[in-house]
Design an enzyme around this catalytic site. Structure first.
Site, PDB file in Angstrom:
ATOM      1  N   ARG A  43       0.821  -1.240   0.000  1.00 34.43           N
ATOM      2  CA  ARG A  43       0.000   0.000   0.000  1.00 34.43           C
ATOM      3  C   ARG A  43       0.839   1.269   0.000  1.00 34.43           C
ATOM      4  O   ARG A  43       0.400   2.317   0.446  1.00 34.43           O
ATOM      5  CB  ARG A  43      -0.980   0.016   1.166  1.00 34.43           C
ATOM      6  CG  ARG A  43      -1.926  -1.146   1.148  1.00 34.43           C
ATOM      7  CD  ARG A  43      -3.191  -0.892   1.901  1.00 34.43           C
ATOM      8  NE  ARG A  43      -4.083  -2.015   1.723  1.00 34.43           N
ATOM      9  CZ  ARG A  43      -4.080  -3.098   2.497  1.00 34.43           C
ATOM     10  NH1 ARG A  43      -3.251  -3.168   3.525  1.00 34.43           N
ATOM     11  NH2 ARG A  43      -4.899  -4.081   2.259  1.00 34.43           N
ATOM     12  N   LYS A  66       2.947  11.270 -11.836  1.00 39.39           N
ATOM     13  CA  LYS A  66       2.091  10.389 -12.634  1.00 39.39           C
ATOM     14  C   LYS A  66       2.794   9.055 -12.796  1.00 39.39           C
ATOM     15  O   LYS A  66       3.931   9.013 -13.270  1.00 39.39           O
ATOM     16  CB  LYS A  66       1.807  11.003 -14.005  1.00 39.39           C
ATOM     17  CG  LYS A  66       0.748  12.086 -13.965  1.00 39.39           C
ATOM     18  CD  LYS A  66       0.319  12.460 -15.367  1.00 39.39           C
ATOM     19  CE  LYS A  66      -0.739  13.541 -15.325  1.00 39.39           C
ATOM     20  NZ  LYS A  66      -1.097  14.009 -16.676  1.00 39.39           N
ATOM     21  N   GLU A 119       8.821  18.171 -25.834  1.00 42.80           N
ATOM     22  CA  GLU A 119       8.260  18.580 -24.533  1.00 42.80           C
ATOM     23  C   GLU A 119       8.920  19.877 -24.061  1.00 42.80           C
ATOM     24  O   GLU A 119       8.278  20.712 -23.428  1.00 42.80           O
ATOM     25  CB  GLU A 119       8.460  17.485 -23.480  1.00 42.80           C
ATOM     26  CG  GLU A 119       7.817  16.145 -23.814  1.00 42.80           C
ATOM     27  CD  GLU A 119       6.298  16.107 -23.633  1.00 42.80           C
ATOM     28  OE1 GLU A 119       5.732  17.102 -23.132  1.00 42.80           O
ATOM     29  OE2 GLU A 119       5.692  15.093 -24.015  1.00 42.80           O
ATOM     30  N   LYS A 133       7.447  22.891 -14.579  1.00 40.57           N
ATOM     31  CA  LYS A 133       6.614  21.744 -14.214  1.00 40.57           C
ATOM     32  C   LYS A 133       6.326  21.739 -12.717  1.00 40.57           C
ATOM     33  O   LYS A 133       5.209  21.452 -12.282  1.00 40.57           O
ATOM     34  CB  LYS A 133       7.274  20.432 -14.649  1.00 40.57           C
ATOM     35  CG  LYS A 133       6.411  19.235 -14.287  1.00 40.57           C
ATOM     36  CD  LYS A 133       6.169  18.269 -15.380  1.00 40.57           C
ATOM     37  CE  LYS A 133       5.057  17.294 -14.998  1.00 40.57           C
ATOM     38  NZ  LYS A 133       5.101  16.058 -15.733  1.00 40.57           N
ATOM     39  N   GLU A 189      -4.372  17.398 -11.788  1.00 42.23           N
ATOM     40  CA  GLU A 189      -4.860  17.769 -13.118  1.00 42.23           C
ATOM     41  C   GLU A 189      -6.350  18.111 -13.140  1.00 42.23           C
ATOM     42  O   GLU A 189      -7.098  17.656 -14.001  1.00 42.23           O
ATOM     43  CB  GLU A 189      -4.568  16.632 -14.116  1.00 42.23           C
ATOM     44  CG  GLU A 189      -4.537  17.118 -15.545  1.00 42.23           C
ATOM     45  CD  GLU A 189      -4.031  16.082 -16.521  1.00 42.23           C
ATOM     46  OE1 GLU A 189      -2.806  15.948 -16.629  1.00 42.23           O
ATOM     47  OE2 GLU A 189      -4.854  15.402 -17.152  1.00 42.23           O
ATOM     48  N   ARG A 194      -2.908  22.036 -14.499  1.00 43.51           N
ATOM     49  CA  ARG A 194      -1.996  21.001 -15.021  1.00 43.51           C
ATOM     50  C   ARG A 194      -2.377  20.565 -16.429  1.00 43.51           C
ATOM     51  O   ARG A 194      -1.539  20.041 -17.178  1.00 43.51           O
ATOM     52  CB  ARG A 194      -1.950  19.805 -14.054  1.00 43.51           C
ATOM     53  CG  ARG A 194      -0.897  18.785 -14.442  1.00 43.51           C
ATOM     54  CD  ARG A 194      -0.601  17.800 -13.341  1.00 43.51           C
ATOM     55  NE  ARG A 194       0.398  16.839 -13.759  1.00 43.51           N
ATOM     56  CZ  ARG A 194       1.046  16.021 -12.959  1.00 43.51           C
ATOM     57  NH1 ARG A 194       0.813  16.045 -11.677  1.00 43.51           N
ATOM     58  NH2 ARG A 194       1.941  15.177 -13.426  1.00 43.51           N
ATOM     59  N   ASN A 217      -0.790  19.480 -21.484  1.00 45.06           N
ATOM     60  CA  ASN A 217      -1.245  18.632 -22.588  1.00 45.06           C
ATOM     61  C   ASN A 217      -1.277  19.360 -23.932  1.00 45.06           C
ATOM     62  O   ASN A 217      -1.853  18.852 -24.896  1.00 45.06           O
ATOM     63  CB  ASN A 217      -2.629  18.067 -22.266  1.00 45.06           C
ATOM     64  CG  ASN A 217      -2.554  17.074 -21.139  1.00 45.06           C
ATOM     65  OD1 ASN A 217      -1.836  16.076 -21.227  1.00 45.06           O
ATOM     66  ND2 ASN A 217      -3.236  17.358 -20.047  1.00 45.06           N
ATOM     67  N   HIS A 232      -0.785  17.438 -27.041  1.00 45.98           N
ATOM     68  CA  HIS A 232      -0.973  16.039 -26.682  1.00 45.98           C
ATOM     69  C   HIS A 232      -2.335  15.491 -27.090  1.00 45.98           C
ATOM     70  O   HIS A 232      -2.463  14.290 -27.325  1.00 45.98           O
ATOM     71  CB  HIS A 232      -0.778  15.843 -25.173  1.00 45.98           C
ATOM     72  CG  HIS A 232       0.665  15.882 -24.745  1.00 45.98           C
ATOM     73  ND1 HIS A 232       1.471  16.977 -24.969  1.00 45.98           N
ATOM     74  CD2 HIS A 232       1.455  14.955 -24.135  1.00 45.98           C
ATOM     75  CE1 HIS A 232       2.685  16.727 -24.494  1.00 45.98           C
ATOM     76  NE2 HIS A 232       2.709  15.512 -23.986  1.00 45.98           N
ATOM     77  N   HIS A 242      -1.761  12.392 -29.117  1.00 43.82           N
ATOM     78  CA  HIS A 242      -2.116  11.035 -28.677  1.00 43.82           C
ATOM     79  C   HIS A 242      -2.921  10.305 -29.749  1.00 43.82           C
ATOM     80  O   HIS A 242      -2.742   9.099 -29.962  1.00 43.82           O
ATOM     81  CB  HIS A 242      -2.946  11.087 -27.387  1.00 43.82           C
ATOM     82  CG  HIS A 242      -2.111  11.296 -26.158  1.00 43.82           C
ATOM     83  ND1 HIS A 242      -2.593  11.917 -25.032  1.00 43.82           N
ATOM     84  CD2 HIS A 242      -0.832  10.981 -25.876  1.00 43.82           C
ATOM     85  CE1 HIS A 242      -1.642  11.976 -24.118  1.00 43.82           C
ATOM     86  NE2 HIS A 242      -0.555  11.414 -24.609  1.00 43.82           N
ATOM     87  N   HIS A 248       6.401   9.336 -29.268  1.00 43.87           N
ATOM     88  CA  HIS A 248       5.619  10.330 -28.522  1.00 43.87           C
ATOM     89  C   HIS A 248       6.005  11.772 -28.887  1.00 43.87           C
ATOM     90  O   HIS A 248       5.145  12.590 -29.207  1.00 43.87           O
ATOM     91  CB  HIS A 248       5.805  10.083 -27.023  1.00 43.87           C
ATOM     92  CG  HIS A 248       5.047  11.042 -26.162  1.00 43.87           C
ATOM     93  ND1 HIS A 248       3.677  11.017 -26.056  1.00 43.87           N
ATOM     94  CD2 HIS A 248       5.469  12.070 -25.384  1.00 43.87           C
ATOM     95  CE1 HIS A 248       3.284  11.986 -25.233  1.00 43.87           C
ATOM     96  NE2 HIS A 248       4.353  12.645 -24.817  1.00 43.87           N
TER      97      HIS A 248
END
Ligand code: GLY
Length: 358
Positions: free
Chosen positions: A121, A143, A185, A227, A237, A241, A245, A248, A252, A264
């Site tokens: 956990r 993330k 990026e 960041k 997000e 945040r 993207n 993106h 994506h 990517h």
């Protein structure tokens, strides 16, 4: 050494940057007293390149450590690898006071962070990113997760590392395609947040492409500062945040339609150019600014055009099922000037068709 703080209350952590830092990760860990025992997780290639150096740095500080490896590549980023790593940790007798060390690129960071989030956990972990993409983006912000056949990153958790150690020297072993992946990026940060940084990139293009380390370290530090500020303001997000993207949403869809044969960073570059086109069509962005951004993207040898062989209808269906779409409506991050973006889901279908058409 540069130190950037990610301010998240009692889960705040430092990002440390310095050329040659890999050799002193052990000393930093001992001084910060994060754990007595560490398990380094790396893919087979990175383990070969930097595993011994990192283990030596820990051992010379009297820290006990083991190394676990998995086969390199996105194909390893799945629940089977998570299960295997968790079993290996149990067999080693790792407990909640021990700490994982993610040594590698984005795949390694995402996998290791996710195992750390769910093993017993939750146990501590730190990031030692070795690709430009991981240094400027994926190692910071918490993330973590893996892919399932139904989609990329569909299973995961927000789980913050205890520290991020960035050594610009490791980038010298990076294949050129991996450098380009990260550069998309990097440009993103300038467009979404910081005109001055955008101009810095334009002014230092040659040195960046030649991997001149002091300039690269400055670039990485400035990306991490942006960041860190964004994540500190909106960890999960909900709002701000989402600006990360930019490029993106369409990127994506391009990646998915190409069955991930387009990398990517390349897809994000195409997505940024397409987003600029949307922004100009919606009269949000001046044509001249769009050209300036597109020129910087081209200047770093990143692609602008989405290859014609990929099915546009498929891309549009991916846009609707993207995990960030709400009620089948994707959102777009659109520049209004260089250094500032807005988030909108108000983009007519015909404009999306036009942005995907070239
Ligand atoms: N890579 C986007 C984010 O961390 O939110």
């Amino acid at each position: 050494m540069k130190i950037i703080d990610v301010g998240l209350g009692n889960r705040s952590y430092p990002i440390m940057l310095s050329a040659g830092l890999l050799d002193s990760v052990g000393r930093e860990l001992r001084q910060r007293n994060i754990a007595k025992r560490y398990v380094v997780v790396a893919d087979d290639r990175v383990a070969e390149l930097y595993g011994k150096q990192l283990l030596d740095s820990l051992r010379k500080e009297g820290l006990s450590c083991d190394l676990l490896t998995f086969p390199h590549g996105e194909a390893s980023k799945n629940l089977t690898t998570i299960g295997r790593l968790a079993s290996s940790l149990a067999l080693l007798g790792v407990d909640r006071k021990d700490c994982l060390v993610a040594l590698g690129g984005g795949v390694t960071g995402d996998i290791t962070g996710f195992v750390a989030a769910i093993y017993m956990r939750g146990i501590p972990f730190v990031q030692v990113p070795t690709t430009l993409l991981a240094q400027v983006d994926s190692s910071v912000g918490g993330k973590t997760g893996v892919d399932i056949p139904e989609g990329k990153n569909l299973v995961g958790a927000f789980y913050q590392p205890r520290a991020v150690f960035i050594d610009s020297r490791v980038l010298v072993s990076l294949p050129p395609a991996e450098l380009s992946n990260g550069l998309a990026e990097v440009i993103k940060y300038g467009v979404i947040y910081d005109r001055d940084f955008f101009d810095f990139l334009a002014g230092h293009r040659e040195r960046i492409l030649q991997l001149h380390l002091p300039v690269i370290e400055e670039v990485v530090a400035r990306c991490c500062r942006i960041k860190a500020a964004v994540v500190a303001a909106d960890e999960k997000e909900a709002d701000l945040r989402r600006i990360l993207n930019y490029g993106h949403t369409l990127g994506h869809a391009v990646e998915a339609a190409s069955e991930f044969s387009i990398a990517h960073g390349m897809a994000v570059a195409m997505g940024m150019v397409a987003a600029n086109k949307l922004a100009v069509a919606k009269a949000l962005l001046a044509r001249q600014d769009a050209e300036t951004i597109n020129n910087l993207i081209a200047g770093f040898a990143l692609p602008a055009r989405i290859p014609t062989e990929y099915d546009r209808r498929l891309m549009k269906s991916f846009l609707k099922t993207d995990k960030k779409a709400v009620g089948g409506k994707p959102f777009f991050v659109l520049p209004v000037t260089i250094g500032k973006v807005i988030i909108t889901d108000d983009v007519a279908d015909e404009l999306i068709d036009a942005a995907l058409s070239e």
